[in-house]
Structures are given as structure tokens and as C-alpha cells.
Design an enzyme around this catalytic site. Structure first.
Site, PDB file in Angstrom:
ATOM      1  N   THR A  26     -64.944  63.617  24.865  1.00 62.50           N
ATOM      2  CA  THR A  26     -64.695  64.676  25.924  1.00 62.50           C
ATOM      3  C   THR A  26     -63.920  63.851  26.818  1.00 62.50           C
ATOM      4  O   THR A  26     -62.650  64.290  27.393  1.00 62.50           O
ATOM      5  CB  THR A  26     -65.818  65.318  26.293  1.00 62.50           C
ATOM      6  OG1 THR A  26     -66.381  66.070  25.376  1.00 62.50           O
ATOM      7  CG2 THR A  26     -65.615  66.434  27.444  1.00 62.50           C
ATOM      8  N   ASN A  29     -63.281  70.274  13.822  1.00 63.59           N
ATOM      9  CA  ASN A  29     -64.783  70.201  13.935  1.00 63.59           C
ATOM     10  C   ASN A  29     -65.335  71.534  13.282  1.00 63.59           C
ATOM     11  O   ASN A  29     -66.579  71.241  12.832  1.00 63.59           O
ATOM     12  CB  ASN A  29     -65.155  69.997  15.168  1.00 63.59           C
ATOM     13  CG  ASN A  29     -64.526  70.855  16.180  1.00 63.59           C
ATOM     14  OD1 ASN A  29     -63.381  70.958  16.356  1.00 63.59           O
ATOM     15  ND2 ASN A  29     -65.326  71.680  16.964  1.00 63.59           N
ATOM     16  N   SER A  47     -65.327  59.316  19.030  1.00 59.73           N
ATOM     17  CA  SER A  47     -66.786  59.443  19.599  1.00 59.73           C
ATOM     18  C   SER A  47     -67.874  58.664  18.915  1.00 59.73           C
ATOM     19  O   SER A  47     -67.745  58.803  17.335  1.00 59.73           O
ATOM     20  CB  SER A  47     -67.151  60.560  19.959  1.00 59.73           C
ATOM     21  OG  SER A  47     -68.194  60.807  20.544  1.00 59.73           O
ATOM     22  N   HIS A  65     -71.104  59.139  18.501  1.00 55.98           N
ATOM     23  CA  HIS A  65     -72.205  59.866  17.829  1.00 55.98           C
ATOM     24  C   HIS A  65     -71.587  60.696  16.731  1.00 55.98           C
ATOM     25  O   HIS A  65     -72.736  61.416  16.023  1.00 55.98           O
ATOM     26  CB  HIS A  65     -72.818  60.620  18.928  1.00 55.98           C
ATOM     27  CG  HIS A  65     -72.227  61.995  19.383  1.00 55.98           C
ATOM     28  ND1 HIS A  65     -72.745  63.337  19.053  1.00 55.98           N
ATOM     29  CD2 HIS A  65     -71.290  61.850  20.340  1.00 55.98           C
ATOM     30  CE1 HIS A  65     -71.950  64.045  19.619  1.00 55.98           C
ATOM     31  NE2 HIS A  65     -70.878  63.386  20.623  1.00 55.98           N
ATOM     32  N   THR A  83     -68.919  50.377  35.344  1.00 59.64           N
ATOM     33  CA  THR A  83     -69.808  49.193  34.697  1.00 59.64           C
ATOM     34  C   THR A  83     -69.990  49.770  33.085  1.00 59.64           C
ATOM     35  O   THR A  83     -70.246  50.966  32.918  1.00 59.64           O
ATOM     36  CB  THR A  83     -71.059  49.156  35.033  1.00 59.64           C
ATOM     37  OG1 THR A  83     -70.852  48.801  36.381  1.00 59.64           O
ATOM     38  CG2 THR A  83     -72.078  47.949  34.340  1.00 59.64           C
ATOM     39  N   CYS A 116     -73.361  82.496  19.079  1.00 56.04           N
ATOM     40  CA  CYS A 116     -74.840  81.872  19.416  1.00 56.04           C
ATOM     41  C   CYS A 116     -74.854  81.005  20.379  1.00 56.04           C
ATOM     42  O   CYS A 116     -75.443  81.097  21.408  1.00 56.04           O
ATOM     43  CB  CYS A 116     -75.269  81.405  18.187  1.00 56.04           C
ATOM     44  SG  CYS A 116     -74.254  80.164  17.420  1.00 56.04           S
TER      45      CYS A 116
HETATM   46  C1  LIG Z   1     -67.781  66.375  19.061  1.00 53.31           C
HETATM   47  C2  LIG Z   1     -66.342  66.383  19.654  1.00 53.31           C
HETATM   48  C3  LIG Z   1     -65.763  66.108  20.613  1.00 53.31           C
HETATM   49  C4  LIG Z   1     -66.705  65.697  22.003  1.00 53.31           C
HETATM   50  O1  LIG Z   1     -67.125  64.567  21.882  1.00 53.31           O
HETATM   51  P1  LIG Z   1     -68.264  64.072  22.774  1.00 53.31           P
HETATM   52  O2  LIG Z   1     -68.146  62.508  22.415  1.00 53.31           O
HETATM   53  O3  LIG Z   1     -69.550  64.921  22.472  1.00 53.31           O
HETATM   54  O4  LIG Z   1     -67.615  64.387  24.084  1.00 53.31           O
HETATM   55  C5  LIG Z   1     -64.523  66.468  20.857  1.00 53.31           C
HETATM   56  N1  LIG Z   1     -63.703  66.473  20.058  1.00 53.31           N
HETATM   57  C6  LIG Z   1     -64.233  67.077  18.589  1.00 53.31           C
HETATM   58  C7  LIG Z   1     -63.107  67.509  17.526  1.00 53.31           C
HETATM   59  C8  LIG Z   1     -65.512  66.900  18.536  1.00 53.31           C
HETATM   60  O5  LIG Z   1     -65.888  67.222  17.510  1.00 53.31           O
END
Ligand SMILES: *Cc1c(COP(=O)(O)O)cnc(C)c1O
Length: 398
Positions: A74, A153, A201, A203, A242, A327
Site C-alpha cells: 500500500t 488479487n 509486499s 506478507h 528507521t 462482506c
Molecule cells: C495485498 C495487496 C496490496 C496491499 O499490500 P499491503 O502490504 O498489505 O499494504 C496491494 N496490492 C495488491 C495487489 C495486493 O494483493
């Protein structure tokens, strides 16, 4: 097999234990600030950050100096789009993006509209792909940026980034891509693809939450962006604050593991995904949403007519999935991504997104197939809509 089964890897992924292990020392003994130049604590942290930068750069085929660490995708999306707009708005105020982008891109574009940016939101075809002639027609000499996500996504649909890049560059604009779902899952190479800025990202690729990166091209052309966070001049002045050293170490390790295991993992996941999809599309009136050739290997988005997605999820207590029916938001609107593809409200409301991942097993997929079949059958048995629909069909045939 442990229940519930996690099939929502597009929302987030479990941290790989090998990633966790790489991070742990940086919470405890190696706790230094990577910007502390005067002692070994700082040097150790800085060295770890440098190494992670190389691991990240290697995964997407760039130079380590081109990686800017952020708090996630993000932030990387915001930094790329706002940073380019602020830097180049005198050259032009026009940005082209797509209706099916993530909110991190769409809401950033909306924000810029308030300060004078002109945004074109391209529509997509029924299969989720953009129309390249429509892109070309939208480009003007005032266009400074094209922002198109790599893989979606919700549907997993992969856009033709290389072709998009060629059109973008023909008009002298920059190409930014939110590649959060694609990086680590399929080969992404900023050189081969002609990408100028790329967000991802940790995660979403078995790394920790709260850390991500923005690739910013340094050569051919040298891309400049204005910082969105000021104070201290970290990350070559583009992102002060930081550094999250344990997070960055985890992101680096996650990148390395994805790079080494990508080929085998993509094959394994696409074959599990196809097994599931083939079984589930045997169910009457079920549909795959999105192009099935140009798609991430681990994603399947399916609609089951006259079964409400929210209700279906409730009926499948042992599966953790996500639905395109309203949802998460307070509204009753179904997924804007599916709606942009021209999918009816009815089918969009009945959609389920399956996101497989590194820890998905065949046993889990077999179990999931049975759960879904049972739940769809059960809900349809109770559904007056389904009853009249099937009666209608019978009448039409006879
Ligand atoms: C999950 C996702 C984000 C957001 O990522 P974060 O690291 O959670 O801020 C942005 N773009 C896409 C396509 C995503 O799947």
C-alpha cells in the site's frame, strides 16, 4: 490435517518458518539501528539490510540500489504514484490505470484527482484482461504514468505487462505495476518486462506483515520520485524512517526462497488448483471468473449460480476462503473487480476466491472439494431461486 483449511493466500500468507528463523536475531541480540554508523550494532543491522536488498533485487532482476523498503505494498503504491505525479506533473497531469486495480492504486489516483490529476480508468474485457488498443487510445502527450497491476488479487489474471510497457514508452510515459500477487509466484523481471516502478509486499510471499518494497528504475530512464515521508533521508531520501530491520531481513529471505522454489512450486500449485477447479466445474452452473491461460498458478475464482457467496462461506466452516459478495465492505455491492469484467451482480455475489499456497496439500484440496460440493448442493436444495431456475431450464428443454 488441521482444520480449518487455509485457502486465502491472496489475503495473506503464513510466515515460512525459515523466514522466521532468519528474522529472530534481529529482534534480540542484533537489534541495532541500520542508520547508526558509529558502532558495530549499527553495522551489523546495515549489513543485514544490504543483504536483504540484494535478495530482493535478485528476485525481480534489478540492481540493489533500486530497491526502496516500505511498510508494505500500500505504501509502495502510494509512494510510486504520488511520487511520480509530484515530480512530473508539470510535464503532464494524466495517469492511466485500470478499473480492476487494488484499492491502494485506485484510492491513490482518486486522491490525486483532487489536486488536479486527470485519471483514465481503463475497463477490462470479460476475461479480466485490458484491451491494448484501448490503452493506446487513452495515451496522450500529457500522460506521465501508466499504472497496471501484474496479477489480480481477486481473479489471478495476469496482464500483458511487456506489451503494456511498449505502448507506455512509445508515449514517453513511465510504467508502474503493483506486482504484489505476482512477485515470488511467477517470473517477474523488470528488465525483460520494461517496468519503471514496481510494488510488492512480504506478507503475500510467506514473509512478515508490515514490510514491502518499491523498485525505482535508475537507468534508461532514471526515474525520480518525491518522498512522501520526510525526515532523515533514509532509503536515498525517498522514504525516511528507521528501517524495520527484522522485517526487511524476513522480506529478503522470503524473496530468496521464492526464487529458489518458484518453478517447482508453480507447477505443484497449478496442478492442485486445476484438480480443484476441474472437480468444482463439474457442479452444474459453475463458472470460472477470469482468463484461465493468463493467470497466477495458485488462484481460482469460481461462481456457483444462485448460491450466495456469503452463505456458502458460512456453510463451509472448515474452509478459510474469501468471497466477491459484499462482506468486507459495509455496502451491498459485490466485488468491483468482477463487476468491471461485466459479470452480473448475481454471479458476482455467488463467487468464491480460492488462493492456494506453499503449505496447501493435496489432502486439503481433496477435503475442500468435498466440502464445497456438499455446501453448494445443500444450499441449492434450500433455495427457491434454484428450484425455479432448474424448473425453468427443464421447461425450456421440453
Ligand atoms: C495485498 C495487496 C496490496 C496491499 O499490500 P499491503 O502490504 O498489505 O499494504 C496491494 N496490492 C495488491 C495487489 C495486493 O494483493
Amino acid at each position: 490435517m488441521e482444520l480449518p483449511i487455509y485457502l486465502d493466500n491472496n489475503a495473506t500468507t503464513a510466515l515460512d518458518p525459515r523466514v522466521l528463523e532468519s528474522m529472530l536475531p534481529y529482534f534480540t541480540t542484533k537489534f541495532g539501528n541500520a542508520a547508526s554508523r558509529s558502532h558495530a550494532f549499527g553495522w551489523v543491522a546495515e549489513e543485514a539490510v544490504d543483504y536483504a536488498r540484494e535478495q530482493a533485487a535478485q528476485l525481480i532482476g534489478c540492481n540493489d540500489k533500486e530497491i526502496i523498503f516500505t511498510s508494505g505494498a500500500t505504501e509502495a503504491d502510494n509512494l510510486a504514484i504520488k511520487g511520480v505525479y509530484e515530480m512530473y506533473h508539470e510535464k503532464g497531469n494524466h495517469i492511466v490505470t485500470v478499473a480492476t486495480e487494488h484499492k491502494a492504486v485506485l484510492d491513490t489516483c482518486k486522491h490525486l484527482e483532487k489536486s488536479g490529476a486527470e485519471i483514465t480508468y481503463l475497463s477490462v474485457k470479460e476475461d479480466g484482461l485490458i484491451d491494448l488498443t484501448e490503452l493506446e487510445a487513452a495515451m496522450t502527450e500529457r500522460t506521465i504514468l501508466v499504472a497496471v497491476m501484474y496479477g489480480n488479487n481477486e481473479t489471478g489474471v495476469v496482464q500483458p505487462i511487456k506489451e503494456i510497457s511498449a505502448i507506455t514508452h512509445k508515449f514517453g510515459a513511465l510504467l508502474m505495476t503493483d506486482a504484489t500477487q505476482a512477485v515470488g509466484k511467477i517470473p517477474v523481471d523488470v528488465q525483460a518486462d520494461g517496468i519503471d516502478l514496481l510494488a510488492f509486499s512480504a506478507h503475500k510471499m510467506y514473509g512478515p506483515k508490515g514490510v514491502g518494497a518499491l523498485y525505482v528504475r535508475r537507468k534508461n530512464p532514471r526515474v525520480k520520485i518525491t518522498a512522501q515521508l520526510d525526515g532523515g533521508g533514509h532509503e536515498r531520501g525517498m522514504r525516511s524512517g528507521t528501517l524495520n530491520v527484522p522485517g526487511i531481513v524476513g522480506l529478503g529471505k522470503a524473496c530468496e526462497l521464492c526464487r529458489l522454489e518458484m518453478d517447482a512450486e508453480a507447477k505443484r500449485l497449478s496442478s492442485l488448483r486445476d484438480k480443484m477447479e476441474n472437480a468444482l466445474t463439474q457442479i452444474e452452473e459453475s463458472y470460472v471468473n477470469g482468463n484461465i491461460q493468463h493467470r497466477l498458478p495458485h488462484v481460482s475464482n469460481l461462481s456457483f449460480r444462485h448460491v450466495e457467496g456469503q452463505g456458502l462461506m458460512m456453510a463451509m466452516k472448515d474452509l478459510a476462503v474469501s468471497s466477491g459478495s459484499a462482506c468486507t465492505s459495509a455496502s451491498l455491492e459485490p466485488s468491483y473487480v468482477l463487476k468491471s469484467m461485466g459479470i452480473s451482480d448475481d454471479l458476482a455475489h455467488s463467487s468464491i476466491r480460492f488462493g492456494l499456497g506453499r503449505f496447501s496439500t493435496e489432502e486439503e484440496i481433496d477435503f475442500a472439494i468435498e466440502e464445497i460440493r456438499k455446501a453448494v448442493d445443500h444450499l441449492r436444495e434450500l433455495s427457491p431461486l434454484w428450484e425455479s431456475f432448474t424448473k425453468g431450464t427443464v421447461q425450456n428443454i421440453t
